[in-house]
Design a protein around this motif. Structure first.
Motif, short mmCIF file in Angstrom:
data_model
loop_
_atom_site.label_atom_id
_atom_site.label_comp_id
_atom_site.label_asym_id
_atom_site.label_seq_id
_atom_site.Cartn_x
_atom_site.Cartn_y
_atom_site.Cartn_z
N THR A 35 0.82 -1.22 0.00
CA THR A 35 0.00 0.00 0.00
C THR A 35 0.85 1.27 0.00
OG1 THR A 35 -0.23 0.12 2.41
CG2 THR A 35 -1.90 -1.16 1.22
N GLY A 36 2.11 1.15 0.44
CA GLY A 36 3.00 2.32 0.38
C GLY A 36 3.13 2.81 -1.06
N TYR A 39 0.47 5.36 -2.01
CA TYR A 39 0.76 6.71 -1.47
C TYR A 39 1.93 7.33 -2.23
CZ TYR A 39 -2.53 5.79 2.19
OH TYR A 39 -3.70 5.52 2.85
N ARG A 40 2.89 6.50 -2.59
CA ARG A 40 4.03 6.99 -3.37
C ARG A 40 3.56 7.50 -4.73
NH1 ARG A 40 9.28 5.61 -1.97
NH2 ARG A 40 9.33 4.70 0.11
N SER A 101 5.19 10.45 2.30
CA SER A 101 4.91 10.60 3.73
C SER A 101 4.03 11.84 3.96
CB SER A 101 6.24 10.71 4.48
OG SER A 101 6.03 10.91 5.85
N SER A 104 0.44 11.38 2.58
CA SER A 104 -0.30 10.36 3.32
C SER A 104 -0.90 10.91 4.61
CB SER A 104 0.59 9.15 3.61
OG SER A 104 1.54 9.47 4.62
N ARG A 110 -6.13 9.72 2.09
CA ARG A 110 -6.36 8.40 2.68
C ARG A 110 -7.74 7.87 2.28
NH1 ARG A 110 -1.99 7.57 5.57
NH2 ARG A 110 -2.73 5.47 5.95
N GLY A 130 1.58 -1.91 5.23
CA GLY A 130 1.37 -0.46 5.27
C GLY A 130 1.58 0.08 6.66
N ARG A 131 0.75 1.07 7.02
CA ARG A 131 0.87 1.69 8.34
C ARG A 131 -0.42 1.54 9.16
NH1 ARG A 131 4.73 2.11 5.63
NH2 ARG A 131 6.44 3.63 5.71
N ASP A 132 -1.55 1.42 8.45
CA ASP A 132 -2.85 1.42 9.12
C ASP A 132 -3.73 0.28 8.62
OD1 ASP A 132 -3.16 2.29 6.53
OD2 ASP A 132 -4.76 3.70 6.99
N ARG A 181 10.83 10.62 9.02
CA ARG A 181 9.65 9.96 8.45
C ARG A 181 8.85 9.26 9.55
NH1 ARG A 181 8.68 6.39 3.80
NH2 ARG A 181 10.76 5.51 3.78
N ASP A 185 4.96 9.97 10.28
CA ASP A 185 3.98 8.90 10.15
C ASP A 185 3.28 8.61 11.49
OD1 ASP A 185 4.82 8.81 7.55
OD2 ASP A 185 5.97 6.94 7.74
N ARG A 188 0.99 12.17 12.83
CA ARG A 188 -0.14 12.74 12.08
C ARG A 188 -1.46 12.35 12.75
NH1 ARG A 188 0.85 8.51 7.26
NH2 ARG A 188 -0.37 6.81 8.13
#
Ligand code: DC
Length: 224
Positions: A35-36, A39-40, A101, A104, A110, A130-132, A181, A185, A188
């Motif tokens: 998923t990064g 966003y990239r 970053s 996102s 999102r 990913g992150r979430d 970063r 991340d 936020r």
């Protein structure tokens, strides 16, 4: 038996998520969803258009112009198609990391990317990193892993990776970027990086790839 399974892997950049998730997906016969990369792709579009990625209103105004697709080719890679153009390589450029970053952190970005991620999990068995993912995108995932490692260890890995790619960067610079970063991340307000309550937290500091792979595979198999 369920039709589709979902494994969520979250964690900070450089913890080894993508390398491990790709190998685990192959082993389990699941689709690996990075998923990064989406966003990239949005970050790359802002970069191309000369838009400040921290300007939420300006980035939000770009979204209707963006058509994004994830395509899986025979090379086993997830290709990102941005308005018909394959940007898989371009989104890996070092300057795009900070753009990704920044964009996102914008809630509208999102929200814009949410359906795309959920659709993949509806139609395939996935390992999504990913992150979430465990907290927001797939809160019902069958397995949730949170992968972490010390910032120093992650910067060292990134250093080796860039060296192998023929684009070396000094360790100190990478460490500083990694920490910046991480701060972005995690601080936020929109879907900050944090483990889901029911996530298994795995620290890969000092591990070889094989050690981490075995640990993750065992953890996943126990839970599926
Ligand atoms: O995993 P990566 O380094 O390719 O991700 C690039 C950026 O995208 C990262 O700084 C945080 C953001 N990101 C996010 O906010 N949520 C995700 N699910 C994946 C990435």
């Amino acid at each position: 038996m369920k039709e589709h399974y979902a494994v969520a892997i979250d964690g900070p950049s450089g913890a080894g998520k993508s390398t491990l998730a790709r190998a685990l997906a192959k082993e389990l016969g699941f689709v690996y969803v990075d998923t990064g990369a989406i966003y990239r792709s949005v970050g790359y579009y802002a970069y191309q258009r000369g838009i400040d990625p921290a300007d939420g209103a300006a980035v939000e105004a770009l979204l209707p112009e963006i058509q994004l697709e994830m395509v899986y080719r025979e090379d086993g890679l997830q290709h990102m198609i941005l308005n018909g153009e394959d940007v898989t390589k371009e989104i890996r450029l070092p300057e795009i990391s900070m753009y990704a970053s920044r964009v996102s952190a914008i809630p509208a970005v999102r929200a814009f990317l949410m359906d795309m991620q959920r659709d993949m999990a509806r139609t395939h068995s996935v390992i999504m990193d990913g992150r979430d993912i465990g907290t927001v995108v797939l809160p019902q995932a069958d397995v949730k892993l949170f992968l972490t490692a010390s910032a120093e260890d992650r910067a060292r890995r990134r250093c080796l990776e860039l060296e192998e790619r023929g684009t070396p960067e000094p360790y100190e610079k990478l460490l500083e970027e990694m920490q910046e970063r991480d701060r972005n991340d995690a601080s936020r307000s929109a879907a900050p990086l944090r483990p889901a309550e029911d996530a298994v937290i795995l620290d890969t500091t000092g591990n070889t790839f094989q050690q981490s792979f075995d640990l993750l595979l065992q953890t996943i198999k126990e839970r599926l």
